[in-house]
Design a protein around this motif. Structure first.
Motif, PDB file in Angstrom:
ATOM      1  N   TYR A   1       1.529   4.508  10.990  1.00 22.98           N
ATOM      2  CA  TYR A   1       1.136   4.447   9.538  1.00 22.98           C
ATOM      3  C   TYR A   1      -0.129   5.380   9.642  1.00 22.98           C
ATOM      4  O   TYR A   1      -1.111   5.682  10.597  1.00 22.98           O
ATOM      5  CB  TYR A   1       0.451   3.096   9.338  1.00 22.98           C
ATOM      6  CG  TYR A   1       1.744   2.124   9.200  1.00 22.98           C
ATOM      7  CD1 TYR A   1       2.473   2.105   7.973  1.00 22.98           C
ATOM      8  CD2 TYR A   1       2.197   1.400  10.351  1.00 22.98           C
ATOM      9  CE1 TYR A   1       3.548   1.079   7.857  1.00 22.98           C
ATOM     10  CE2 TYR A   1       3.524   0.426  10.304  1.00 22.98           C
ATOM     11  CZ  TYR A   1       3.925   0.342   8.876  1.00 22.98           C
ATOM     12  OH  TYR A   1       5.089  -0.434   8.865  1.00 22.98           O
ATOM     13  N   TYR A   2      -0.283   6.072   8.518  1.00 25.75           N
ATOM     14  CA  TYR A   2      -1.479   6.978   8.150  1.00 25.75           C
ATOM     15  C   TYR A   2      -1.626   6.880   6.680  1.00 25.75           C
ATOM     16  O   TYR A   2      -1.035   6.602   5.940  1.00 25.75           O
ATOM     17  CB  TYR A   2      -1.220   8.462   8.636  1.00 25.75           C
ATOM     18  CG  TYR A   2       0.194   9.098   8.010  1.00 25.75           C
ATOM     19  CD1 TYR A   2       0.055   9.720   6.995  1.00 25.75           C
ATOM     20  CD2 TYR A   2       1.332   8.778   8.654  1.00 25.75           C
ATOM     21  CE1 TYR A   2       1.133  10.130   6.496  1.00 25.75           C
ATOM     22  CE2 TYR A   2       2.579   9.316   8.158  1.00 25.75           C
ATOM     23  CZ  TYR A   2       2.225  10.247   7.005  1.00 25.75           C
ATOM     24  OH  TYR A   2       3.603  11.060   6.336  1.00 25.75           O
ATOM     25  N   PRO A   3      -2.932   7.139   6.341  1.00 22.88           N
ATOM     26  CA  PRO A   3      -3.415   6.991   5.095  1.00 22.88           C
ATOM     27  C   PRO A   3      -3.163   8.438   4.444  1.00 22.88           C
ATOM     28  O   PRO A   3      -3.256   9.348   4.797  1.00 22.88           O
ATOM     29  CB  PRO A   3      -5.039   7.039   5.078  1.00 22.88           C
ATOM     30  CG  PRO A   3      -5.425   7.641   6.416  1.00 22.88           C
ATOM     31  CD  PRO A   3      -4.193   7.333   7.273  1.00 22.88           C
ATOM     32  N   LEU A   4      -2.605   8.365   2.942  1.00 23.08           N
ATOM     33  CA  LEU A   4      -2.441   9.401   2.322  1.00 23.08           C
ATOM     34  C   LEU A   4      -3.631   9.882   1.293  1.00 23.08           C
ATOM     35  O   LEU A   4      -3.499  10.865   0.725  1.00 23.08           O
ATOM     36  CB  LEU A   4      -1.125   8.940   1.271  1.00 23.08           C
ATOM     37  CG  LEU A   4       0.112   8.935   1.836  1.00 23.08           C
ATOM     38  CD1 LEU A   4       1.364   8.338   0.989  1.00 23.08           C
ATOM     39  CD2 LEU A   4       0.828  10.243   2.630  1.00 23.08           C
ATOM     40  N   VAL A   5      -4.487   8.739   1.334  1.00 23.13           N
ATOM     41  CA  VAL A   5      -5.842   8.980   0.241  1.00 23.13           C
ATOM     42  C   VAL A   5      -6.721   9.133   1.269  1.00 23.13           C
ATOM     43  O   VAL A   5      -7.089   8.267   2.041  1.00 23.13           O
ATOM     44  CB  VAL A   5      -5.906   7.860  -0.723  1.00 23.13           C
ATOM     45  CG1 VAL A   5      -7.197   7.974  -1.550  1.00 23.13           C
ATOM     46  CG2 VAL A   5      -4.543   7.824  -1.481  1.00 23.13           C
TER      47      VAL A   5
ATOM     48  N   MET B   1       0.859  -1.125  -0.051  1.00 20.26           N
ATOM     49  CA  MET B   1       0.005  -0.025   0.037  1.00 20.26           C
ATOM     50  C   MET B   1       0.758   1.197  -0.035  1.00 20.26           C
ATOM     51  O   MET B   1       0.473   2.301  -0.650  1.00 20.26           O
ATOM     52  CB  MET B   1      -1.084   0.062   1.374  1.00 20.26           C
ATOM     53  CG  MET B   1      -2.124  -1.040   0.974  1.00 20.26           C
ATOM     54  SD  MET B   1      -2.702  -1.452   2.599  1.00 20.26           S
ATOM     55  CE  MET B   1      -3.728   0.164   3.087  1.00 20.26           C
ATOM     56  N   SER B   2       1.943   1.080   0.549  1.00 21.71           N
ATOM     57  CA  SER B   2       2.706   2.388   0.643  1.00 21.71           C
ATOM     58  C   SER B   2       3.496   2.388  -0.598  1.00 21.71           C
ATOM     59  O   SER B   2       3.873   3.599  -1.073  1.00 21.71           O
ATOM     60  CB  SER B   2       4.104   2.020   1.655  1.00 21.71           C
ATOM     61  OG  SER B   2       4.846   2.872   1.612  1.00 21.71           O
ATOM     62  N   ASP B   3       4.062   1.334  -1.372  1.00 26.27           N
ATOM     63  CA  ASP B   3       4.557   1.330  -2.674  1.00 26.27           C
ATOM     64  C   ASP B   3       3.360   1.996  -3.822  1.00 26.27           C
ATOM     65  O   ASP B   3       3.899   2.762  -4.664  1.00 26.27           O
ATOM     66  CB  ASP B   3       5.034  -0.061  -3.176  1.00 26.27           C
ATOM     67  CG  ASP B   3       6.053  -0.507  -2.462  1.00 26.27           C
ATOM     68  OD1 ASP B   3       6.896   0.387  -1.838  1.00 26.27           O
ATOM     69  OD2 ASP B   3       6.502  -1.614  -2.635  1.00 26.27           O
ATOM     70  N   LYS B   4       2.251   1.584  -3.396  1.00 25.44           N
ATOM     71  CA  LYS B   4       1.333   2.174  -4.527  1.00 25.44           C
ATOM     72  C   LYS B   4       0.760   3.679  -4.092  1.00 25.44           C
ATOM     73  O   LYS B   4      -0.131   4.307  -4.722  1.00 25.44           O
ATOM     74  CB  LYS B   4      -0.318   1.473  -4.198  1.00 25.44           C
ATOM     75  CG  LYS B   4       0.044  -0.044  -4.990  1.00 25.44           C
ATOM     76  CD  LYS B   4      -1.344  -0.693  -4.686  1.00 25.44           C
ATOM     77  CE  LYS B   4      -1.331  -2.159  -4.855  1.00 25.44           C
ATOM     78  NZ  LYS B   4      -2.677  -2.811  -5.009  1.00 25.44           N
ATOM     79  N   GLY B   5       1.118   4.236  -3.037  1.00 22.91           N
ATOM     80  CA  GLY B   5       1.189   5.549  -2.566  1.00 22.91           C
ATOM     81  C   GLY B   5      -0.417   5.967  -1.737  1.00 22.91           C
ATOM     82  O   GLY B   5      -0.568   6.913  -1.572  1.00 22.91           O
ATOM     83  N   PHE B   6      -0.805   4.761  -0.983  1.00 24.55           N
ATOM     84  CA  PHE B   6      -1.953   5.052  -0.342  1.00 24.55           C
ATOM     85  C   PHE B   6      -1.438   5.200   1.124  1.00 24.55           C
ATOM     86  O   PHE B   6      -2.430   5.679   1.791  1.00 24.55           O
ATOM     87  CB  PHE B   6      -2.839   3.713  -0.274  1.00 24.55           C
ATOM     88  CG  PHE B   6      -3.510   3.636  -1.582  1.00 24.55           C
ATOM     89  CD1 PHE B   6      -4.696   4.211  -1.872  1.00 24.55           C
ATOM     90  CD2 PHE B   6      -2.971   2.988  -2.829  1.00 24.55           C
ATOM     91  CE1 PHE B   6      -5.648   3.961  -2.971  1.00 24.55           C
ATOM     92  CE2 PHE B   6      -3.715   2.910  -4.044  1.00 24.55           C
ATOM     93  CZ  PHE B   6      -4.910   3.513  -4.184  1.00 24.55           C
ATOM     94  N   VAL B   7      -0.309   4.713   1.587  1.00 27.32           N
ATOM     95  CA  VAL B   7      -0.048   4.540   3.037  1.00 27.32           C
ATOM     96  C   VAL B   7       1.338   5.232   3.132  1.00 27.32           C
ATOM     97  O   VAL B   7       2.197   5.168   2.335  1.00 27.32           O
ATOM     98  CB  VAL B   7       0.060   3.356   3.667  1.00 27.32           C
ATOM     99  CG1 VAL B   7       0.350   3.279   5.012  1.00 27.32           C
ATOM    100  CG2 VAL B   7      -1.446   2.749   3.545  1.00 27.32           C
ATOM    101  N   ALA B   8       1.464   6.143   4.406  1.00 26.73           N
ATOM    102  CA  ALA B   8       2.928   6.581   4.858  1.00 26.73           C
ATOM    103  C   ALA B   8       3.046   5.925   5.914  1.00 26.73           C
ATOM    104  O   ALA B   8       2.181   5.682   6.537  1.00 26.73           O
ATOM    105  CB  ALA B   8       3.045   7.930   4.360  1.00 26.73           C
ATOM    106  N   TYR B   9       4.325   6.611   6.872  1.00 30.41           N
ATOM    107  CA  TYR B   9       4.346   6.050   8.175  1.00 30.41           C
ATOM    108  C   TYR B   9       5.670   7.308   8.836  1.00 30.41           C
ATOM    109  O   TYR B   9       6.342   7.542   8.023  1.00 30.41           O
ATOM    110  CB  TYR B   9       4.946   4.758   8.211  1.00 30.41           C
ATOM    111  CG  TYR B   9       6.081   4.547   7.791  1.00 30.41           C
ATOM    112  CD1 TYR B   9       7.482   4.578   8.215  1.00 30.41           C
ATOM    113  CD2 TYR B   9       6.487   3.900   6.560  1.00 30.41           C
ATOM    114  CE1 TYR B   9       8.678   4.312   7.770  1.00 30.41           C
ATOM    115  CE2 TYR B   9       7.417   3.340   5.779  1.00 30.41           C
ATOM    116  CZ  TYR B   9       8.601   3.862   6.452  1.00 30.41           C
ATOM    117  OH  TYR B   9       9.908   3.383   5.677  1.00 30.41           O
ATOM    118  N   LYS B  10       5.418   7.308   9.887  1.00 30.30           N
ATOM    119  CA  LYS B  10       6.545   7.998  10.618  1.00 30.30           C
ATOM    120  C   LYS B  10       7.337   7.158  11.673  1.00 30.30           C
ATOM    121  O   LYS B  10       6.507   6.119  12.180  1.00 30.30           O
ATOM    122  CB  LYS B  10       5.837   9.221  11.477  1.00 30.30           C
ATOM    123  CG  LYS B  10       5.213  10.344  10.652  1.00 30.30           C
ATOM    124  CD  LYS B  10       4.757  11.383  11.861  1.00 30.30           C
ATOM    125  CE  LYS B  10       3.919  12.504  10.956  1.00 30.30           C
ATOM    126  NZ  LYS B  10       2.904  13.423  11.843  1.00 30.30           N
TER     127      LYS B  10
END
Length: 121
Positions: free
Chosen positions: A63-67, A46-55
């Motif tokens: 983790y938190y959503p980007l979309v 999901m991170s590779d697809k650009g949906f999720v990022a993290y700190k």
């Protein structure tokens, strides 16, 4: 880009929590809970697809959503209308109202929503 069914399930948890550590995500699943490695793999995809990022916090990741959920499902529904209903919202509405078991009250509530949207535009 789209999410798989299992990715969507995890994304729904993230949308609900807004941000979460791995332990929070695992706790949100019903039994039988997936393995930590399974959730980690899903998060990586999901991170590779650009949906999720993290700190990072030490060895932990939050983790938190980007979309936004609304944006994701809006694109999903529009694609459904385009691909299955000849890009016709009217065909979709006709199918939806005739193929679902909506009560008269639910149909009236939908009509009210449509009437409000017509007034707004």
């Amino acid at each position: 880009m789209q999410l798989s069914k299992t990715e969507e399930e995890l994304m729904n948890i993230l949308w609900k929590h807004k941000k979460a550590f791995m332990k929070d995500l695992l706790e949100a699943y019903e039994e039988p809970k997936p393995a930590t490695t399974t959730v980690a793999t899903l998060l990586k995809r999901m991170s590779d697809k650009g949906f999720v990022a993290y700190k990072s916090f030490g060895r932990s990741r939050e983790y938190y959503p980007l979309v936004k959920k609304k944006d994701y499902f809006s694109k999903h529904v529009n694609g459904l209308i385009k691909n299955f209903f000849n890009d016709s919202p009217s065909q979709f509405a006709s199918f939806f109202t005739q193929s679902t078991d909506l009560s008269k009250e639910e149909l009236e509530a939908l009509k009210k929503l449509i009437d409000q949207e017509i007034k707004r535009k």
